[in-house]
Design a protein around this motif. Structure first.
Motif, short mmCIF file in Angstrom:
data_model
loop_
_atom_site.label_atom_id
_atom_site.label_comp_id
_atom_site.label_asym_id
_atom_site.label_seq_id
_atom_site.Cartn_x
_atom_site.Cartn_y
_atom_site.Cartn_z
N SER A 28 -3.40 39.18 -65.16
CA SER A 28 -3.79 40.29 -65.58
C SER A 28 -3.26 41.51 -64.90
CB SER A 28 -5.36 40.59 -65.57
OG SER A 28 -5.71 40.18 -64.37
N VAL A 29 -3.30 42.84 -65.22
CA VAL A 29 -3.06 43.82 -64.28
C VAL A 29 -4.02 43.93 -62.88
CG1 VAL A 29 -2.90 46.47 -64.13
CG2 VAL A 29 -2.05 45.22 -66.30
N ARG A 30 -5.31 43.67 -63.16
CA ARG A 30 -6.22 43.75 -62.36
C ARG A 30 -6.04 42.56 -61.08
NH1 ARG A 30 -12.72 42.74 -63.27
NH2 ARG A 30 -13.32 43.20 -61.06
N THR A 31 -5.22 41.30 -61.49
CA THR A 31 -4.96 40.38 -60.66
C THR A 31 -3.68 41.12 -59.67
OG1 THR A 31 -5.43 38.67 -62.08
CG2 THR A 31 -3.82 38.09 -60.28
N LEU A 32 -2.95 41.63 -60.38
CA LEU A 32 -1.68 42.37 -59.58
C LEU A 32 -2.00 43.41 -58.71
CD1 LEU A 32 1.20 42.51 -62.30
CD2 LEU A 32 1.06 41.03 -60.27
N HIS A 33 -2.97 44.33 -59.01
CA HIS A 33 -3.56 45.13 -58.18
C HIS A 33 -4.53 44.54 -56.95
CE1 HIS A 33 -4.26 48.52 -61.57
NE2 HIS A 33 -2.82 48.45 -61.28
N HIS A 34 -5.19 43.48 -57.41
CA HIS A 34 -5.87 42.63 -56.05
C HIS A 34 -4.63 42.16 -55.12
CE1 HIS A 34 -8.66 40.51 -53.96
NE2 HIS A 34 -7.97 39.40 -54.41
N TRP A 35 -3.80 41.59 -55.91
CA TRP A 35 -2.56 40.86 -54.64
C TRP A 35 -1.95 42.14 -53.99
CZ3 TRP A 35 0.23 36.81 -58.58
CH2 TRP A 35 -0.73 35.72 -58.64
N ASP A 36 -1.81 42.92 -54.53
CA ASP A 36 -1.09 44.33 -53.75
C ASP A 36 -2.39 44.68 -52.81
OD1 ASP A 36 0.19 46.37 -53.15
OD2 ASP A 36 -0.01 47.68 -54.87
N ALA A 37 -3.44 44.91 -53.09
CA ALA A 37 -4.52 45.46 -52.17
C ALA A 37 -4.48 44.26 -50.72
CB ALA A 37 -5.85 45.49 -52.89
N ILE A 38 -4.22 42.96 -51.12
CA ILE A 38 -4.37 42.16 -50.02
C ILE A 38 -3.02 41.90 -49.30
CG2 ILE A 38 -6.65 41.25 -50.86
CD1 ILE A 38 -4.98 38.79 -51.76
N GLY A 39 -1.96 42.64 -49.67
CA GLY A 39 -0.69 42.25 -49.38
C GLY A 39 -0.15 41.06 -49.61
N LEU A 40 -0.48 40.52 -50.85
CA LEU A 40 0.05 39.34 -51.10
C LEU A 40 1.31 39.49 -51.82
CD1 LEU A 40 -0.05 36.08 -51.44
CD2 LEU A 40 -1.36 36.46 -53.30
N VAL A 41 1.27 40.28 -52.81
CA VAL A 41 2.45 40.84 -53.55
C VAL A 41 2.38 42.43 -53.61
CG1 VAL A 41 3.96 40.79 -55.59
CG2 VAL A 41 2.50 38.71 -54.74
N THR A 42 3.30 43.12 -52.76
CA THR A 42 3.32 44.41 -52.65
C THR A 42 4.68 44.92 -53.25
OG1 THR A 42 1.49 44.47 -50.97
CG2 THR A 42 2.95 46.41 -51.15
N PRO A 43 4.59 45.64 -54.21
CA PRO A 43 5.84 46.25 -54.97
C PRO A 43 6.38 47.12 -53.71
CG PRO A 43 4.37 46.98 -56.10
CD PRO A 43 3.76 45.91 -55.39
N ALA A 44 7.68 47.14 -53.50
CA ALA A 44 8.45 48.05 -52.35
C ALA A 44 8.54 49.53 -53.35
CB ALA A 44 9.61 47.35 -51.91
N GLU A 45 8.84 49.36 -54.37
CA GLU A 45 9.27 50.84 -55.06
C GLU A 45 8.24 51.40 -55.94
OE1 GLU A 45 12.19 52.13 -54.47
OE2 GLU A 45 12.95 50.37 -53.25
N ARG A 46 8.03 52.73 -55.99
CA ARG A 46 7.17 53.41 -56.93
C ARG A 46 7.77 54.42 -57.46
NH1 ARG A 46 1.39 52.75 -56.08
NH2 ARG A 46 1.02 50.89 -54.29
N THR A 47 7.49 54.89 -58.51
CA THR A 47 7.91 55.97 -59.34
C THR A 47 7.57 57.32 -58.65
OG1 THR A 47 6.24 56.44 -60.75
CG2 THR A 47 7.90 54.95 -61.47
N TRP A 48 8.22 58.61 -58.85
CA TRP A 48 7.77 59.82 -58.60
C TRP A 48 6.21 60.08 -58.66
CZ3 TRP A 48 6.25 63.62 -61.83
CH2 TRP A 48 6.49 63.24 -63.25
N SER A 49 5.75 59.49 -60.04
CA SER A 49 4.22 59.80 -60.04
C SER A 49 3.52 58.72 -59.59
CB SER A 49 4.16 59.81 -61.64
OG SER A 49 4.71 58.86 -62.41
N ASP A 50 3.85 57.85 -58.59
CA ASP A 50 3.51 56.80 -57.76
C ASP A 50 3.00 55.54 -58.61
OD1 ASP A 50 2.68 56.07 -55.46
OD2 ASP A 50 0.60 56.67 -55.69
N TYR A 51 3.61 55.39 -59.75
CA TYR A 51 3.31 53.95 -60.26
C TYR A 51 4.11 52.86 -59.82
CZ TYR A 51 1.23 56.38 -64.46
OH TYR A 51 0.52 57.00 -65.20
N ARG A 52 3.49 51.83 -59.42
CA ARG A 52 4.14 50.52 -59.01
C ARG A 52 5.28 50.21 -59.71
NH1 ARG A 52 -1.22 50.25 -58.48
NH2 ARG A 52 -2.30 49.73 -56.72
N VAL A 53 6.38 49.83 -58.98
CA VAL A 53 7.58 49.25 -59.83
C VAL A 53 8.13 47.83 -59.20
CG1 VAL A 53 9.94 49.55 -60.38
CG2 VAL A 53 8.57 51.75 -60.48
#
Length: 273
Positions: A28-53
């Motif tokens: 789920s998207v929620r799972t990815l958000h959680h993993w990002d928040a705890i630093g488990l999987v943090t995408p290095a890139e974002r769009t100019w409108s701050d979307y995770r890539v």
């Protein structure tokens, strides 16, 4: 580089948005958000409108996380394995492998139990112990089944034989009785004719004996030797065979032992395995 602002669409040729990443890896998207928040999987890139890539390397890390989670590791343990250069990955995987093996064994026993229950409910032909005794004759004591259950009821061999017996009809039991009587008569005739243990004819009879047991559960030559020992150690078995021909119990044990010896097995030290 072409960019779109929709967080659920492809961003460009080099990455995926959260929505598309979640869809591609099956979480789920929620799972990815959680993993990002705890630093488990943090995408290095974002769009100019701050979307995770999520890049290819980010998705590869997600796959690693999913694999470790499937093995039963906690998120903190997964992060340690992925980020700590001193983490002993092999040791941790060995531990998880042992746990998985135990889980597989438990599941196999559960499947066997379910199959047995299913057969019991589906079969309308299962004979009672007394009905089996009526077919097998005076030599069969229904109490032996209770004794066998006490001794072997927790073993895979018992489960396998019970599954088979649940399918058997009265005609099947009559066939077993006839085949057993014929085989014992052949044994007595061979012994009377002087067939020597270890000879080709004796070995063929030993294999028939193993096949007769193998109709109930998987049996190796070592297991066969262990069973044949009872023919001379248990007075009830010895009486059964010697009633047909004096000395038959010891002779049958001997041909089983010699057949096993011809296959590189020491019957004196053979164990149930």
């Amino acid at each position: 580089m072409s960019v779109v602002e929709n967080g659920d669409m492809d961003v460009d040729d080099d990455g995926l948005t959260v929505g598309r990443t979640a869809e591609s890896v099956g979480i789920s998207v929620r799972t990815l958000h959680h993993w990002d928040a705890i630093g488990l999987v943090t995408p290095a890139e974002r769009t100019w409108s701050d979307y995770r890539v999520y890049s290819a390397s980010d998705i590869a890390r997600i796959q690693q996380v999913l694999m470790y989670r499937e093995l039963g590791l906690s998120l903190s343990e997964v992060r340690t394995l992925l980020d700590d250069p001193d983490a002993d990955v092999v040791e941790q995987l060995d531990v998880q492998r042992a746990l998985l093996s135990e889980r597989i064994d438990r599941l196999r026993h559960m499947v066997a139990a379910v199959d047995q229950m299913k057969e019991a409910h589906m079969s309308e032909n299962r004979l009672t112990a007394q009905q089996q005794a009526d077919i097998l004759g005076d030599d069969w004591d229904p109490a032996w089944e209770d004794e066998a259950r006490q001794n072997w009821g927790e073993t895979p061999e018992w489960e396998q034989s019970e599954t088979i017996k649940n399918r058997m009809t009265a005609d099947d039991w009559k066939r077993v009785k006839e085949e057993n009587d014929t085989f014992e008569a052949d044994l007595a005739s061979a012994m009377a004719a002087g067939v020597a243990p270890g000879s080709e004819e004796a070995n063929a009879l030993a294999e028939r004996h193993r096949a007769s047991i193998g109709q109930w559960f998987d049996i190796s030559h070592r297991k066969q030797v262990c069973i044949a020992r009872m023919y001379v150690q248990d007075p009830r078995f010895q009486e059964h065979y010697d009633k047909r021909a004096a000395g038959l119990a010891a002779w049958l044990t001997a041909i089983v032992d010699e057949n096993a010896r011809a296959r590189g097995i020491d019957p004196d030290t053979a164990t149930w395995e």
